[in-house]
Design an enzyme around this catalytic site. Structure first.
Site, PDB file in Angstrom:
ATOM      1  CE  LYS A   1       7.036   2.180  -7.884  1.00 42.92           C
ATOM      2  NZ  LYS A   1       6.291   0.915  -7.960  1.00 42.92           N
TER       3      LYS A   1
ATOM      4  CG  LEU B   1       0.055  -3.882  -6.060  1.00 40.37           C
ATOM      5  CD1 LEU B   1      -0.735  -4.351  -4.839  1.00 40.37           C
ATOM      6  CD2 LEU B   1      -0.109  -2.377  -6.234  1.00 40.37           C
ATOM      7  CB  ALA B   2       5.951  -7.250  -7.972  1.00 35.42           C
TER       8      ALA B   2
ATOM      9  CE1 TYR C   1       9.665   2.414  -5.272  1.00 34.59           C
ATOM     10  CE2 TYR C   1       9.392   4.764  -4.865  1.00 34.59           C
ATOM     11  CZ  TYR C   1       8.874   3.482  -4.895  1.00 34.59           C
ATOM     12  OH  TYR C   1       7.559   3.266  -4.545  1.00 34.59           O
TER      13      TYR C   1
ATOM     14  N   GLY D   1      17.458  11.136  -0.803  1.00 34.26           N
ATOM     15  CA  GLY D   1      16.271  10.795  -1.608  1.00 34.26           C
ATOM     16  C   GLY D   1      14.955  11.126  -0.921  1.00 34.26           C
TER      17      GLY D   1
ATOM     18  CB  ILE E   1      -0.581  -2.090  -1.110  1.00 32.94           C
ATOM     19  CG1 ILE E   1      -0.049  -0.843  -0.404  1.00 32.94           C
ATOM     20  CG2 ILE E   1      -1.835  -1.756  -1.928  1.00 32.94           C
ATOM     21  CD1 ILE E   1       0.427   0.268  -1.334  1.00 32.94           C
TER      22      ILE E   1
ATOM     23  NE  ARG F   1      14.933   7.760   5.691  1.00 36.24           N
ATOM     24  CZ  ARG F   1      13.880   6.971   5.918  1.00 36.24           C
ATOM     25  NH1 ARG F   1      14.067   5.741   6.335  1.00 36.24           N
ATOM     26  NH2 ARG F   1      12.660   7.394   5.701  1.00 36.24           N
TER      27      ARG F   1
ATOM     28  CG  LEU G   1       7.334 -14.977  -0.331  1.00 38.19           C
ATOM     29  CD1 LEU G   1       7.394 -16.304   0.442  1.00 38.19           C
ATOM     30  CD2 LEU G   1       6.147 -14.145   0.170  1.00 38.19           C
TER      31      LEU G   1
ATOM     32  NE  ARG H   1       7.434  11.924   3.733  1.00 38.44           N
ATOM     33  CZ  ARG H   1       8.258  12.936   3.440  1.00 38.44           C
ATOM     34  NH1 ARG H   1       7.779  14.140   3.150  1.00 38.44           N
ATOM     35  NH2 ARG H   1       9.558  12.750   3.414  1.00 38.44           N
TER      36      ARG H   1
HETATM   37  P1  NAD Z   1       5.792  -4.225  -0.108  1.00 41.46           P
HETATM   38  O1  NAD Z   1       7.283  -4.279  -0.071  1.00 41.46           O
HETATM   39  O2  NAD Z   1       5.068  -4.634   1.107  1.00 41.46           O
HETATM   40  O3  NAD Z   1       5.234  -5.030  -1.358  1.00 41.46           O
HETATM   41  C1  NAD Z   1       5.969  -5.265  -2.533  1.00 41.46           C
HETATM   42  C2  NAD Z   1       5.868  -6.734  -2.820  1.00 41.46           C
HETATM   43  O4  NAD Z   1       6.539  -7.023  -4.053  1.00 41.46           O
HETATM   44  C3  NAD Z   1       6.536  -7.607  -1.755  1.00 41.46           C
HETATM   45  O5  NAD Z   1       5.629  -8.604  -1.309  1.00 41.46           O
HETATM   46  C4  NAD Z   1       7.727  -8.211  -2.465  1.00 41.46           C
HETATM   47  O6  NAD Z   1       8.072  -9.497  -1.945  1.00 41.46           O
HETATM   48  C5  NAD Z   1       7.244  -8.227  -3.886  1.00 41.46           C
HETATM   49  N1  NAD Z   1       8.334  -8.245  -4.859  1.00 41.46           N
HETATM   50  C6  NAD Z   1       9.427  -7.441  -4.891  1.00 41.46           C
HETATM   51  N2  NAD Z   1      10.204  -7.759  -5.931  1.00 41.46           N
HETATM   52  C7  NAD Z   1       9.581  -8.769  -6.586  1.00 41.46           C
HETATM   53  C8  NAD Z   1       9.893  -9.516  -7.730  1.00 41.46           C
HETATM   54  N3  NAD Z   1      11.015  -9.291  -8.431  1.00 41.46           N
HETATM   55  N4  NAD Z   1       9.041 -10.481  -8.118  1.00 41.46           N
HETATM   56  C9  NAD Z   1       7.903 -10.738  -7.409  1.00 41.46           C
HETATM   57  N5  NAD Z   1       7.557 -10.053  -6.307  1.00 41.46           N
HETATM   58  C10 NAD Z   1       8.387  -9.072  -5.907  1.00 41.46           C
HETATM   59  O7  NAD Z   1       5.409  -2.722  -0.502  1.00 41.46           O
HETATM   60  P2  NAD Z   1       3.993  -2.009  -0.605  1.00 41.46           P
HETATM   61  O8  NAD Z   1       4.053  -0.858   0.305  1.00 41.46           O
HETATM   62  O9  NAD Z   1       2.889  -2.959  -0.506  1.00 41.46           O
HETATM   63  O10 NAD Z   1       4.078  -1.434  -2.087  1.00 41.46           O
HETATM   64  C11 NAD Z   1       3.320  -1.962  -3.165  1.00 41.46           C
HETATM   65  C12 NAD Z   1       3.584  -1.083  -4.381  1.00 41.46           C
HETATM   66  O11 NAD Z   1       3.144   0.253  -4.108  1.00 41.46           O
HETATM   67  C13 NAD Z   1       5.050  -0.973  -4.760  1.00 41.46           C
HETATM   68  O12 NAD Z   1       5.133  -0.956  -6.180  1.00 41.46           O
HETATM   69  C14 NAD Z   1       5.477   0.364  -4.202  1.00 41.46           C
HETATM   70  O13 NAD Z   1       6.540   0.925  -4.941  1.00 41.46           O
HETATM   71  C15 NAD Z   1       4.209   1.158  -4.355  1.00 41.46           C
HETATM   72  N6  NAD Z   1       4.105   2.284  -3.408  1.00 41.46           N
HETATM   73  C16 NAD Z   1       3.836   2.053  -2.095  1.00 41.46           C
HETATM   74  C17 NAD Z   1       3.742   3.147  -1.230  1.00 41.46           C
HETATM   75  C18 NAD Z   1       3.435   2.968   0.241  1.00 41.46           C
HETATM   76  O14 NAD Z   1       3.288   3.973   0.945  1.00 41.46           O
HETATM   77  N7  NAD Z   1       3.300   1.756   0.752  1.00 41.46           N
HETATM   78  C19 NAD Z   1       3.945   4.455  -1.706  1.00 41.46           C
HETATM   79  C20 NAD Z   1       4.227   4.630  -3.048  1.00 41.46           C
HETATM   80  C21 NAD Z   1       4.288   3.557  -3.900  1.00 41.46           C
END
Ligand code: NAD
Length: 326
Positions: free
Chosen positions: A154, A82-83, A150, A284, A17, A282, A38, A219
């Site tokens: 949140k 978003l991390a 997880y 959860g 995202i 799975r 990363l 979904r």
């Molecule tokens: P993603 O794994 O692609 O992005 C998460 C990013 O955070 C990664 O680039 C990762 O390297 C970075 N990261 C993780 N731990 C870190 C740390 N300790 N320090 C710095 N960077 C760190 O996932 P995404 O799908 O892009 O999700 C972005 C956010 O949206 C997350 O918080 C996720 O929980 C939330 N989310 C996503 C979805 C979805 O459908 N994609 C659904 C619900 C919630």
């Protein structure tokens, strides 16, 4: 205030995202810093952003590293957090790690941001906060029943946001409960891959897609470009106080319907998936997930633009292109 007048810090900006958001903001002329360790994000997601020169800065660091976060926050007006450790399964195996990254990490970076004068914060929450809730579709008032560390992390983010808003009356802090987001740059490999990239990777390799459970689970699938638009609209609106919103398309499908749509699009270009393999559900995973987006549409004036078929078509075409060049 236009996006180009704000400097944005996106934690997790090398992820799925975040990299889409960073690219969109840079295209609009806004300066963007990405802070990412990363751990699940990929350098290739942000490689091309170097073409924006000084507008783009990448800080490779952990959100828990206060020094790095403070330097990444220099001059920032907006923080988008978003991390996160994003895998539900891994959170069950390593709950402390997930809470540290997701809860402590958000608190660390947002406390620094507030000290440094940032007054607009958007953070990723998740539909996972609702857990297994029989009353569908889910509205922001539906009870939260987190069923994994997880999801608990949140819920903790939302509590932290409410505390911040109490302390800083001029703060706008918005949690976005993302449902199932899909689109370019979404990880297709590893045990944590989301369903669409996992199935498209299967299509590319000519192997069966795996369905965990019977495929009857629902979904809400929302295209990432709609999510990017939500984040930008929320920042533009900058409503004071703490709020949370569902983010989805407002339409849900079963996994079997999703598979049929992918196959329908694939048939048009000569690419059909082998029959699915059904595996045990799975831990959860939730069965029903339908998203009510009325609050976001009412308060922010946003509405989703990309239909599932349209969003999937581009991904299926990419997948066919990659298969052809193998
Ligand atoms: P993603 O794994 O692609 O992005 C998460 C990013 O955070 C990664 O680039 C990762 O390297 C970075 N990261 C993780 N731990 C870190 C740390 N300790 N320090 C710095 N960077 C760190 O996932 P995404 O799908 O892009 O999700 C972005 C956010 O949206 C997350 O918080 C996720 O929980 C939330 N989310 C996503 C979805 C979805 O459908 N994609 C659904 C619900 C919630």
């Amino acid at each position: 205030m236009g996006p180009h007048e704000n400097r944005w810090l996106i934690t997790g900006g090398a992820g799925f995202i975040g990299s889409n958001l960073a690219a969109d903001l840079l295209r609009a002329g806004a300066p963007v810093t990405v802070l990412d360790d990363l751990s699940s994000g990929q350098m290739r997601n942000i490689d091309r952003l170097g073409e924006y020169g000084d507008l783009f800065r990448f800080v490779r660091a952990n959100v828990l590293d206060g020094g790095a976060a403070a330097s990444a926050l220099e001059g920032a007006d907006v923080l988008v957090n978003l991390a996160a450790q994003v895998s539900v399964a891994r959170s069950i195996a390593r709950p402390d790690e997930t809470l540290l990254i997701n809860d402590r990490g958000f608190r660390t970076v947002s406390a620094l941001a507030l000290d440094m004068g940032v007054r607009r914060i958007v953070f990723a929450s998740s539909a996972a906060v609702y857990g297994e809730n029989p009353v569908q579709p889910l509205t922001e008032q539906s009870g939260r029943q987190p069923q994994s560390p997880y999801a608990e992390s949140k819920v903790a983010n939302e509590a932290a946001a409410a505390e911040m808003a109490d302390r800083y009356p001029d703060l706008s802090v918005t949690g976005l409960r993302f449902f199932n987001i899909y689109g370019p740059n979404q990880a297709a490999t590893g045990g944590y891959a989301a369903v669409i990239p996992a199935w498209l990777a299967a299509a590319e390799a000519g192997v069966s897609p795996v369905i965990f459970g019977d495929g009857g689970q629902t979904r809400d699938l929302c295209h990432v470009s709609d999510v990017v638009a939500v984040i930008r609209a929320v920042v533009r609106a900058a409503r004071p106080g703490a709020s949370v919103y569902n983010v989805g398309s407002g339409t849900s499908v079963t996994l079997l319907e999703l598979l049929e749509t992918i196959n329908k699009l694939g048939r048009q270009v000569g690419c059909v998936l082998p029959p699915p393999l059904f595996e045990r559900p799975r831990a959860g995973d939730i069965r029903y997930s339908s998203c009510d987006i009325a609050a976001l549409m009412r308060d922010i004036g946003w509405r989703p633009r990309v239909s599932l078929e349209e969003g999937l078509r581009a991904l299926v075409m990419d997948c066919v292109g990659r298969r052809a060049s193998r």
